[in-house]
Design an enzyme around this catalytic site. Structure first.
Site, PDB file in Angstrom:
ATOM      1  N   ASP A  33       0.848  -1.197   0.000  1.00  0.00           N
ATOM      2  CA  ASP A  33       0.000   0.000   0.000  1.00  0.00           C
ATOM      3  C   ASP A  33       0.882   1.244   0.000  1.00  0.00           C
ATOM      4  O   ASP A  33       1.900   1.301   0.692  1.00  0.00           O
ATOM      5  CB  ASP A  33      -0.909  -0.006   1.235  1.00  0.00           C
ATOM      6  CG  ASP A  33      -2.054   0.988   1.106  1.00  0.00           C
ATOM      7  OD1 ASP A  33      -3.214   0.557   1.004  1.00  0.00           O
ATOM      8  OD2 ASP A  33      -1.781   2.217   1.105  1.00  0.00           O
ATOM      9  N   ILE A  34       0.491   2.242  -0.766  1.00  0.00           N
ATOM     10  CA  ILE A  34       1.295   3.465  -0.886  1.00  0.00           C
ATOM     11  C   ILE A  34       1.277   4.279   0.412  1.00  0.00           C
ATOM     12  O   ILE A  34       2.174   5.086   0.651  1.00  0.00           O
ATOM     13  CB  ILE A  34       0.778   4.314  -2.081  1.00  0.00           C
ATOM     14  CG1 ILE A  34       1.870   5.243  -2.589  1.00  0.00           C
ATOM     15  CG2 ILE A  34      -0.486   5.082  -1.731  1.00  0.00           C
ATOM     16  CD1 ILE A  34       1.532   5.867  -3.946  1.00  0.00           C
ATOM     17  N   ASN A  91     -12.951  -3.295   1.922  1.00  0.00           N
ATOM     18  CA  ASN A  91     -13.999  -2.284   2.005  1.00  0.00           C
ATOM     19  C   ASN A  91     -14.872  -2.366   0.756  1.00  0.00           C
ATOM     20  O   ASN A  91     -14.356  -2.543  -0.348  1.00  0.00           O
ATOM     21  CB  ASN A  91     -13.370  -0.899   2.130  1.00  0.00           C
ATOM     22  CG  ASN A  91     -12.578  -0.739   3.421  1.00  0.00           C
ATOM     23  OD1 ASN A  91     -13.014  -1.193   4.472  1.00  0.00           O
ATOM     24  ND2 ASN A  91     -11.412  -0.119   3.339  1.00  0.00           N
ATOM     25  N   GLU A  99     -12.374   3.369  -1.481  1.00  0.00           N
ATOM     26  CA  GLU A  99     -11.881   4.509  -2.261  1.00  0.00           C
ATOM     27  C   GLU A  99     -11.516   4.122  -3.686  1.00  0.00           C
ATOM     28  O   GLU A  99     -11.684   4.931  -4.604  1.00  0.00           O
ATOM     29  CB  GLU A  99     -10.670   5.138  -1.558  1.00  0.00           C
ATOM     30  CG  GLU A  99     -11.053   5.799  -0.234  1.00  0.00           C
ATOM     31  CD  GLU A  99      -9.855   6.376   0.500  1.00  0.00           C
ATOM     32  OE1 GLU A  99      -8.713   6.164   0.054  1.00  0.00           O
ATOM     33  OE2 GLU A  99     -10.082   7.030   1.535  1.00  0.00           O
ATOM     34  N   VAL A 100     -10.977   2.935  -3.864  1.00  0.00           N
ATOM     35  CA  VAL A 100     -10.557   2.505  -5.211  1.00  0.00           C
ATOM     36  C   VAL A 100     -11.537   1.438  -5.706  1.00  0.00           C
ATOM     37  O   VAL A 100     -11.677   0.385  -5.065  1.00  0.00           O
ATOM     38  CB  VAL A 100      -9.120   1.952  -5.194  1.00  0.00           C
ATOM     39  CG1 VAL A 100      -8.723   1.478  -6.587  1.00  0.00           C
ATOM     40  CG2 VAL A 100      -8.144   3.013  -4.686  1.00  0.00           C
ATOM     41  N   HIS A 104      -9.978  -5.021  -3.708  1.00  0.00           N
ATOM     42  CA  HIS A 104      -8.665  -5.195  -3.088  1.00  0.00           C
ATOM     43  C   HIS A 104      -8.868  -5.642  -1.653  1.00  0.00           C
ATOM     44  O   HIS A 104      -9.762  -5.156  -0.964  1.00  0.00           O
ATOM     45  CB  HIS A 104      -7.827  -3.916  -3.141  1.00  0.00           C
ATOM     46  CG  HIS A 104      -8.553  -2.685  -2.693  1.00  0.00           C
ATOM     47  ND1 HIS A 104      -9.517  -2.066  -3.465  1.00  0.00           N
ATOM     48  CD2 HIS A 104      -8.467  -1.966  -1.543  1.00  0.00           C
ATOM     49  CE1 HIS A 104      -9.991  -1.012  -2.807  1.00  0.00           C
ATOM     50  NE2 HIS A 104      -9.374  -0.938  -1.644  1.00  0.00           N
ATOM     51  N   HIS A 106      -7.030  -5.761   1.918  1.00  0.00           N
ATOM     52  CA  HIS A 106      -5.913  -5.259   2.724  1.00  0.00           C
ATOM     53  C   HIS A 106      -5.420  -6.399   3.603  1.00  0.00           C
ATOM     54  O   HIS A 106      -6.220  -7.081   4.246  1.00  0.00           O
ATOM     55  CB  HIS A 106      -6.370  -4.119   3.635  1.00  0.00           C
ATOM     56  CG  HIS A 106      -6.897  -2.903   2.932  1.00  0.00           C
ATOM     57  ND1 HIS A 106      -6.160  -1.754   2.790  1.00  0.00           N
ATOM     58  CD2 HIS A 106      -8.095  -2.653   2.335  1.00  0.00           C
ATOM     59  CE1 HIS A 106      -6.879  -0.837   2.149  1.00  0.00           C
ATOM     60  NE2 HIS A 106      -8.061  -1.368   1.863  1.00  0.00           N
TER      61      HIS A 106
HETATM   62  P1  5GP Z   1      -9.856   1.498   0.186  1.00  0.00           P
HETATM   63  O1  5GP Z   1     -10.190   2.675   1.058  1.00  0.00           O
HETATM   64  O2  5GP Z   1     -10.425   1.636  -1.204  1.00  0.00           O
HETATM   65  O3  5GP Z   1     -10.206   0.185   0.846  1.00  0.00           O
HETATM   66  O4  5GP Z   1      -8.269   1.459   0.089  1.00  0.00           O
HETATM   67  C1  5GP Z   1      -7.549   1.967  -0.979  1.00  0.00           C
HETATM   68  C2  5GP Z   1      -6.091   1.824  -0.633  1.00  0.00           C
HETATM   69  O5  5GP Z   1      -5.337   2.007  -1.811  1.00  0.00           O
HETATM   70  C3  5GP Z   1      -5.582   2.841   0.393  1.00  0.00           C
HETATM   71  O6  5GP Z   1      -5.029   2.154   1.504  1.00  0.00           O
HETATM   72  C4  5GP Z   1      -4.541   3.645  -0.373  1.00  0.00           C
HETATM   73  O7  5GP Z   1      -3.429   4.011   0.411  1.00  0.00           O
HETATM   74  C5  5GP Z   1      -4.158   2.680  -1.491  1.00  0.00           C
HETATM   75  N1  5GP Z   1      -3.716   3.338  -2.722  1.00  0.00           N
HETATM   76  C6  5GP Z   1      -4.337   4.341  -3.381  1.00  0.00           C
HETATM   77  N2  5GP Z   1      -3.657   4.680  -4.487  1.00  0.00           N
HETATM   78  C7  5GP Z   1      -2.582   3.840  -4.535  1.00  0.00           C
HETATM   79  C8  5GP Z   1      -1.505   3.700  -5.455  1.00  0.00           C
HETATM   80  O8  5GP Z   1      -1.379   4.399  -6.465  1.00  0.00           O
HETATM   81  N3  5GP Z   1      -0.580   2.738  -5.191  1.00  0.00           N
HETATM   82  C9  5GP Z   1      -0.677   1.932  -4.081  1.00  0.00           C
HETATM   83  N4  5GP Z   1       0.273   1.026  -3.913  1.00  0.00           N
HETATM   84  N5  5GP Z   1      -1.689   2.041  -3.193  1.00  0.00           N
HETATM   85  C10 5GP Z   1      -2.621   2.991  -3.421  1.00  0.00           C
END
Ligand code: 5GP
Length: 121
Positions: A33-34, A91, A99-100, A104, A106
């Site tokens: 994760d970034i 999520n 968010e994405v 995915h 975690h």
């Molecule tokens: P969500 O809130 O959708 O469950 O989590 C999205 C995750 O994607 C977050 O933890 C965020 O830090 C990670 N993320 C967003 N953009 C990028 C990216 O460009 N590269 C990587 N490696 N992680 C990302």
């Protein structure tokens, strides 16, 4: 929700933006994760175009589903968190604060993670 191929994880899968890869097979990619929330914070994603657990569980093949689940166990061991414990979570949608919009999971560990959710009032 239909799949948007412009999402950031689709771009990672196409090699348009970089990631720090930790595992890959025919169906799965895993990368750091970034913005890690724990000493170990890896995202495990299917290579197929799935928004969330909703469409993945409804339409992915058994091979894709098995590959994702097996990758989680394998990665926990390889990342050194299997023994002390870790958390996997996905999520989904607005209430899940996704968010994405590419499924995915975690995988977080490397320290005590506390309660899964804040205590409700
Ligand atoms: P969500 O809130 O959708 O469950 O989590 C999205 C995750 O994607 C977050 O933890 C965020 O830090 C990670 N993320 C967003 N953009 C990028 C990216 O460009 N590269 C990587 N490696 N992680 C990302």
């Amino acid at each position: 929700m239909s799949y948007n191929p412009d999402n950031v994880f689709a771009k990672i899968l196409r090699g348009e933006i970089p990631c720090t890869k930790v595992y890959e097979d025919d169906h799965v990619l895993a990368f750091h994760d970034i913005n890690p929330q724990a000493p170990v914070h890896v995202l495990v994603i299917p290579k197929g175009a799935y928004v969330s657990v909703n469409d993945f569980t409804a339409t992915a093949s058994d091979a894709e589903i098995a590959a994702l689940i097996r990758a989680l166990g394998r990665l926990a061991a390889e990342l050194g968190v299997a023994e002390d414990g870790y958390r996997i979570l996905a999520n989904v949608g607005a209430n899940g604060h996704q968010e994405v919009p590419h499924l995915h999971v975690h995988l977080c560990g490397g320290r005590p993670l506390g309660r899964m959710l804040p205590k409700a009032d």
